[in-house]
Design an enzyme around this catalytic site. Structure first.
Site, PDB file in Angstrom:
ATOM      1  N   LYS A  60      -0.052  14.567   0.798  1.00 43.58           N
ATOM      2  CA  LYS A  60      -1.380  14.802   0.228  1.00 43.58           C
ATOM      3  C   LYS A  60      -1.610  16.289  -0.075  1.00 43.58           C
ATOM      4  O   LYS A  60      -2.538  16.662  -0.772  1.00 43.58           O
ATOM      5  CB  LYS A  60      -2.453  14.269   1.172  1.00 43.58           C
ATOM      6  CG  LYS A  60      -2.459  12.740   1.287  1.00 43.58           C
ATOM      7  CD  LYS A  60      -3.544  12.259   2.256  1.00 43.58           C
ATOM      8  CE  LYS A  60      -3.554  10.759   2.470  1.00 43.58           C
ATOM      9  NZ  LYS A  60      -4.327  10.026   1.442  1.00 43.58           N
ATOM     10  N   HIS A 110       0.797  -1.235   0.000  1.00 42.67           N
ATOM     11  CA  HIS A 110       0.000   0.000   0.000  1.00 42.67           C
ATOM     12  C   HIS A 110       0.819   1.270   0.000  1.00 42.67           C
ATOM     13  O   HIS A 110       0.239   2.353  -0.007  1.00 42.67           O
ATOM     14  CB  HIS A 110      -0.909   0.042   1.228  1.00 42.67           C
ATOM     15  CG  HIS A 110      -2.096  -0.853   1.140  1.00 42.67           C
ATOM     16  ND1 HIS A 110      -3.278  -0.451   0.554  1.00 42.67           N
ATOM     17  CD2 HIS A 110      -2.296  -2.121   1.547  1.00 42.67           C
ATOM     18  CE1 HIS A 110      -4.151  -1.442   0.617  1.00 42.67           C
ATOM     19  NE2 HIS A 110      -3.584  -2.474   1.212  1.00 42.67           N
ATOM     20  N   THR A 152      -8.769   6.162  -2.688  1.00 43.85           N
ATOM     21  CA  THR A 152     -10.108   5.635  -2.946  1.00 43.85           C
ATOM     22  C   THR A 152     -11.128   6.751  -2.796  1.00 43.85           C
ATOM     23  O   THR A 152     -12.202   6.692  -3.382  1.00 43.85           O
ATOM     24  CB  THR A 152     -10.463   4.481  -1.982  1.00 43.85           C
ATOM     25  OG1 THR A 152     -10.177   4.891  -0.644  1.00 43.85           O
ATOM     26  CG2 THR A 152      -9.688   3.221  -2.325  1.00 43.85           C
ATOM     27  N   LYS A 179      -9.399  13.765   3.706  1.00 41.65           N
ATOM     28  CA  LYS A 179      -8.474  12.621   3.757  1.00 41.65           C
ATOM     29  C   LYS A 179      -7.572  12.855   4.943  1.00 41.65           C
ATOM     30  O   LYS A 179      -7.587  13.934   5.537  1.00 41.65           O
ATOM     31  CB  LYS A 179      -7.668  12.515   2.458  1.00 41.65           C
ATOM     32  CG  LYS A 179      -7.058  13.835   2.011  1.00 41.65           C
ATOM     33  CD  LYS A 179      -6.362  13.765   0.654  1.00 41.65           C
ATOM     34  CE  LYS A 179      -7.272  13.656  -0.533  1.00 41.65           C
ATOM     35  NZ  LYS A 179      -7.221  12.385  -1.218  1.00 41.65           N
ATOM     36  N   ARG A 180      -6.757  11.865   5.330  1.00 39.97           N
ATOM     37  CA  ARG A 180      -5.800  12.109   6.395  1.00 39.97           C
ATOM     38  C   ARG A 180      -4.923  13.311   6.035  1.00 39.97           C
ATOM     39  O   ARG A 180      -4.661  13.564   4.849  1.00 39.97           O
ATOM     40  CB  ARG A 180      -4.922  10.864   6.607  1.00 39.97           C
ATOM     41  CG  ARG A 180      -5.647   9.722   7.286  1.00 39.97           C
ATOM     42  CD  ARG A 180      -6.118  10.085   8.673  1.00 39.97           C
ATOM     43  NE  ARG A 180      -5.012  10.209   9.592  1.00 39.97           N
ATOM     44  CZ  ARG A 180      -4.721   9.340  10.552  1.00 39.97           C
ATOM     45  NH1 ARG A 180      -5.477   8.275  10.745  1.00 39.97           N
ATOM     46  NH2 ARG A 180      -3.686   9.544  11.358  1.00 39.97           N
ATOM     47  N   LYS A 213     -14.758   7.716  -4.931  1.00 40.15           N
ATOM     48  CA  LYS A 213     -16.070   8.052  -4.362  1.00 40.15           C
ATOM     49  C   LYS A 213     -16.594   9.348  -4.982  1.00 40.15           C
ATOM     50  O   LYS A 213     -17.769   9.448  -5.347  1.00 40.15           O
ATOM     51  CB  LYS A 213     -15.974   8.237  -2.841  1.00 40.15           C
ATOM     52  CG  LYS A 213     -15.512   7.016  -2.070  1.00 40.15           C
ATOM     53  CD  LYS A 213     -15.164   7.401  -0.614  1.00 40.15           C
ATOM     54  CE  LYS A 213     -14.348   6.307   0.054  1.00 40.15           C
ATOM     55  NZ  LYS A 213     -13.678   6.785   1.287  1.00 40.15           N
TER      56      LYS A 213
HETATM   57  C1  LIG Z   1     -12.359   6.808   1.577  1.00 37.47           C
HETATM   58  C2  LIG Z   1     -11.865   7.266   2.896  1.00 37.47           C
HETATM   59  C3  LIG Z   1     -10.509   7.521   3.090  1.00 37.47           C
HETATM   60  C4  LIG Z   1      -9.486   7.424   1.976  1.00 37.47           C
HETATM   61  O1  LIG Z   1      -9.399   8.679   1.348  1.00 37.47           O
HETATM   62  P1  LIG Z   1      -8.177   9.049   0.372  1.00 37.47           P
HETATM   63  O2  LIG Z   1      -8.603  10.341  -0.214  1.00 37.47           O
HETATM   64  O3  LIG Z   1      -8.104   7.968  -0.648  1.00 37.47           O
HETATM   65  O4  LIG Z   1      -6.971   9.159   1.213  1.00 37.47           O
HETATM   66  C5  LIG Z   1     -10.081   7.950   4.337  1.00 37.47           C
HETATM   67  N1  LIG Z   1     -10.949   8.112   5.352  1.00 37.47           N
HETATM   68  C6  LIG Z   1     -12.265   7.891   5.190  1.00 37.47           C
HETATM   69  C7  LIG Z   1     -13.174   8.126   6.350  1.00 37.47           C
HETATM   70  C8  LIG Z   1     -12.777   7.461   3.980  1.00 37.47           C
HETATM   71  O5  LIG Z   1     -14.096   7.232   3.841  1.00 37.47           O
END
Ligand SMILES: *Cc1c(COP(=O)(O)O)cnc(C)c1O
Length: 797
Positions: free
Chosen positions: A538, A351, A640, A532-533, A644
């Protein structure tokens, strides 16, 4: 589909309220009603769950075992009702009983047994495996405290413990009879020519099962989470002597193992407790797998024909040596046979390429906690070296007094996969180049996906309704059918309905923002979302610097033809990650100043709701106009979140990184705001030690932003607060924020121009949804089933 009337549903709910919860309806609380409804739904899952298990046994079907230290599950009630096809019936039943379905759904704690993308992927995979009828178990740890809750105090992140288990968990079945002893430390002794591990400490792993039901309730699998318990009896003698604390000690020590989730997903810390947690999960899972196997088979050499074990990152990569130990030390299989058998069962998903995130354990710690496994690892290493002679730059597992878990996982797996096309290439070229040369067929790609049941059907009812109206039902488990929307994007009626659905979500979000953040936002503004985190790679910093620049530009020309924007941020920083915490502080500081500025008013607002989690994502994603995916190229393995947003009709502004590359390919360059250096260009740019100074000097806008930060414009109470940040921007800037700044500003201007043309924008948005079929986690799981697990669906005739 389950045949059920509102009347039966109501009577079932009332029966649970009365007899399971022991409450009389007039006195029942929201909690009581929610539990009664949850138990009623759970009852409906039990049938397909048993049927699935029976069928798997009857057909002696191959099983998949997914090992993951994290499951970012979120809430389960609405998801379960939707997959059972009972969503609307349940709502009607609750209305009849005088209860608000939405309030019940939102009363459920958000199960956050994970940090971010990796844990959410595991949750999406569990749902897709159930949908596809892939017989599977997910194994994880039942953390008492999941990911911390985030609050802001004076704009800074404050962490408080998360306590999802304060209330009984509605969906799980405790299995006290399924418990295994897990050892640590101790010594290794030779007995009758076999090496035997005699652990110095032991704990019990006790199972808790949550059924996971797939789309239309055709199949259900088990998520089995382990809780730690003491193996020693409660010390009554000590208790009777009045030594209460000492009497409780063994219990406290054991429970520490499943007490907390490590809240950091991007750096690795060599903490002994973490290693123990990893072994606790893995050993319990493998013992459970072998017990189940032996209930139906006697020949352990045939294990790979019946068992596929997937390691979600290196966290469970002790599975290689542990499976060898169980097969050879415990069951007497010769070492090399045990090694071959284990490897034929195991697969490893990588990952990350971030060097600071790659697990390496000091041999001293490792040998102390797992002395037998240390010996086995050394034997695997010398076997691998022996079987691959004449390799000039041999890369082993143990090097510089460290056990390297990536190499261990690679060598002990028959397939290693990356999570997007670009990432898998980089795994070959940069992460495991020598091992890839020795085993050129081992590394493959399985691009991530997300489940469209939760991330479209459930979270975006207006759009899901429009899709079904336009192309009919059936897209939920065959997402490529969304392509059928394409002919409609030139139809004014469809586009306007698409716009109505999006606006409905934006209005709902605006109300929630008003309540949660106390900020009023205009639902017709462009909702620009980065959730996101928080991590330097990022680049939330790039986003907030552009926001400052935009604010400055509007102030200089307040009557200009601006497109109103709402910048929405969300995300948590690891508690010990000072630089990420500084970025959070900066975003909140800038928000305070900008939101109070009457000159810019509704033209620019910044909101940062605290405590981003799955439930918040379900609110934000459907209301987004623009998806921020702006990582430094080469750093985001897949993402991911990006998928979405695409599904929900938000075009991406992003770099050529992770799965953005494939999103761009699917949606077309004209429907994507691409900017920035490529992964290859990033490597070249970093070779110039002066890259950031040159980039800032070349950009008047960025210089102005740096000047405002240095002057303390956003920190009037502490003017020098961001001096360190400004200094690092000028002199180091490892993540190339400065180098990408002007390109990002230009891409944002393109987004403004596109948004100003409403029909043009709606068409782009609708095409993002229409072309998102590839990103269903059903497609991903089909790939794993075919390329890694060699397993067929048990639902096929
Ligand atoms: C989908 C999701 C992530 C992943 O987000 P990225 O933008 O791909 O880092 C992290 N936290 C939550 C709560 C999510 O639903």
């Amino acid at each position: 589909m389950i045949d059920l009337t509102v009347a039966t549903l109501k009577s079932d709910i009332l029966r649970h309220l009365t007899y399971t919860l022991g409450k009389d309806a007039p006195n029942a609380s929201l909690y009581d009603w929610r539990m009664a409804l949850s138990f009623t739904m759970r009852d409906r899952i039990v049938e397909p769950w048993f049927a699935s298990t029976r069928r798997t046994w009857a057909e002696d079907h191959k099983r998949v075992y997914y090992l993951s230290m994290e499951y970012l599950i979120g809430r389960l009630l609405e998801d379960a009702t939707i997959n059972l096809g009972l969503r609307d019936l349940a709502e009607t039943a609750m209305n009849d009983l005088g209860q608000d379905f939405r309030a019940l759904v939102e009363d459920e704690p958000d199960a956050a047994l994970g940090n971010g993308g990796l844990g959410r992927l595991a949750a999406c995979f569990m749902e897709s495996m159930a949908t596809l009828g892939c017989p599977a178990y997910g194994y994880g740890i039942r953390y008492e405290h999941g990911l911390f809750r985030q609050r802001f105090e004076g704009g800074q992140q404050v962490e408080t413990p998360e306590d999802w288990l304060n209330q009984p968990h509605a969906w799980e079945f405790p299995r006290p009879e399924a418990a295994y002893t897990i050892g640590f430390k101790g010594t290794v002794e030779s007995r009758d020519g076999r090496d035997m591990w005699l652990p110095g400490e032991t704990v019990l792993a006790s199972a808790h099962d949550t059924p996971v039901v797939g789309w239309q309730g055709k199949w259900a699998n088990t998520l089995r989470l382990w809780g730690a318990m003491p193996t020693t009896q409660f010390d009554l003698e000590r208790f009777n002597r009045g030594d209460y604390a000492a009497a409780a000690e063994p219990e406290a020590l054991a429970r520490t193992l499943s007490r907390v989730l490590y809240p950091d997903d991007t750096t690795y810390q060599g903490k002994e407790l973490r290693l123990k947690q990893e072994f606790f999960l893995t050993s319990a899972a493998l013992q459970d797998i072998l017990r189940r196997y032996k209930a139906g088979h006697s020949d352990l050499r045939a294990l790979p024909e019946h068992v596929a074990i997937q390691m979600n990152d290196t966290h469970p990569s002790i599975a290689g040596p542990e499976l060898i130990r169980l097969l050879s030390d415990v069951h007497g299989m010769p070492f090399e046979d045990a090694l071959d058998t284990a490897r034929a069962c195991l697969g490893y998903t990588n990952h990350t390429l971030l060097p600071e995130a790659l697990e390496r354990w000091a041999t001293y710690t490792f040998g102390n906690v797992l002395p037998r496994h240390m010996q086995i690892i050394e034997r695997i290493d010398s076997w691998h070296r022996r079987t691959n002679p004449n390799t000039p730059h041999y890369v082993g597992i143990v090097k510089h007094h460290e056990v390297r878990m990536g190499e261990l996982a690679f060598i002990m797996s028959h397939k290693v996969n990356g999570v997007s096309a670009l990432h898998s290439d980089l795994v070959k070229q940069n992460l495991f180049p020598e091992l890839h040369l020795l085993h050129p067929d081992r590394i493959i790609n399985e691009t991530n996906g997300v489940t469209p049941r939760r991330w479209l059907k459930m979270c975006n009812r207006p759009l899901a309704g429009l899709i079904s109206q336009t192309i009919g039902d059936g897209w939920e488990d065959d997402l490529d059918r969304l392509k059928g929307l394409e002919p409609h994007v030139t139809d004014a009626g469809f586009l306007s309905a698409f716009g109505v659905a999006k606006r409905q979500n934006k209005v709902a979000l605006a109300h929630w923002i008003e309540r949660d953040c106390g900020v009023t936002v205009d639902p017709d503004a462009l909702f620009d979302v980065q959730v996101k985190r928080i991590h330097e790679y990022k680049r939330q910093l790039l986003n907030i610097l552009e926001t400052i620049s935009r604010w400055d530009a509007i102030r200089k020309n307040p009557t200009g033809n601006w497109v109103p924007r709402v910048k929405i941020f969300g995300g948590k920083s690891a508690p010990g990650y000072a630089v990420a915490k500084e970025i959070i502080h900066l975003i909140n500081d800038v928000a305070s100043v900008v939101n109070a500025d009457p000159l810019t008013g509704d033209l620019l607002k910044i909101v940062y709701p605290a405590n981003y989690n799955v439930s918040m994502a379900e609110r934000l994603v459907p209301a987004a106009d623009l998806s921020e995916q702006i990582s430094t190229a080469g750093k985001e393995a897949s993402g991911t979140g990006n998928m979405k947003f695409m599904m929900n009709g938000a075009p991406t502004i992003g770099t050529l990184d992770g799965a953005n590359v494939e999103i761009l390919q699917e949606v077309g360059a004209e429907n994507f705001f691409l900017f920035g250096l490529t992964a290859a260009e990033v490597v070249v740019r970093r070779q110039d030690a002066e890259h950031s100074r040159k980039a800032i000097e070349a950009s008047q806008k960025l210089q102005d932003v740096m000047q405002m930060l240095a002057e303390g414009r956003f920190s009037p109470d502490q003017r020098d607060r961001y001096h360190g940040l400004v200094h690092r921007m000028w002199h180091s800037d490892y993540f190339l924020v400065a180098s990408d700044f002007d390109a990002y500003v230009a891409a944002q201007a393109e987004a403004d121009a596109a948004y100003a043309n409403r029909n043009h924008w709606l068409k782009m948005a609708a095409l993002n949804t229409a072309r998102s079929g590839f990103f269903s986690s059903d497609r991903t799981i089909r790939g794993y089933m075919r390329d890694i697990w060699s397993v067929e669906s048990a639902l096929q005739p």
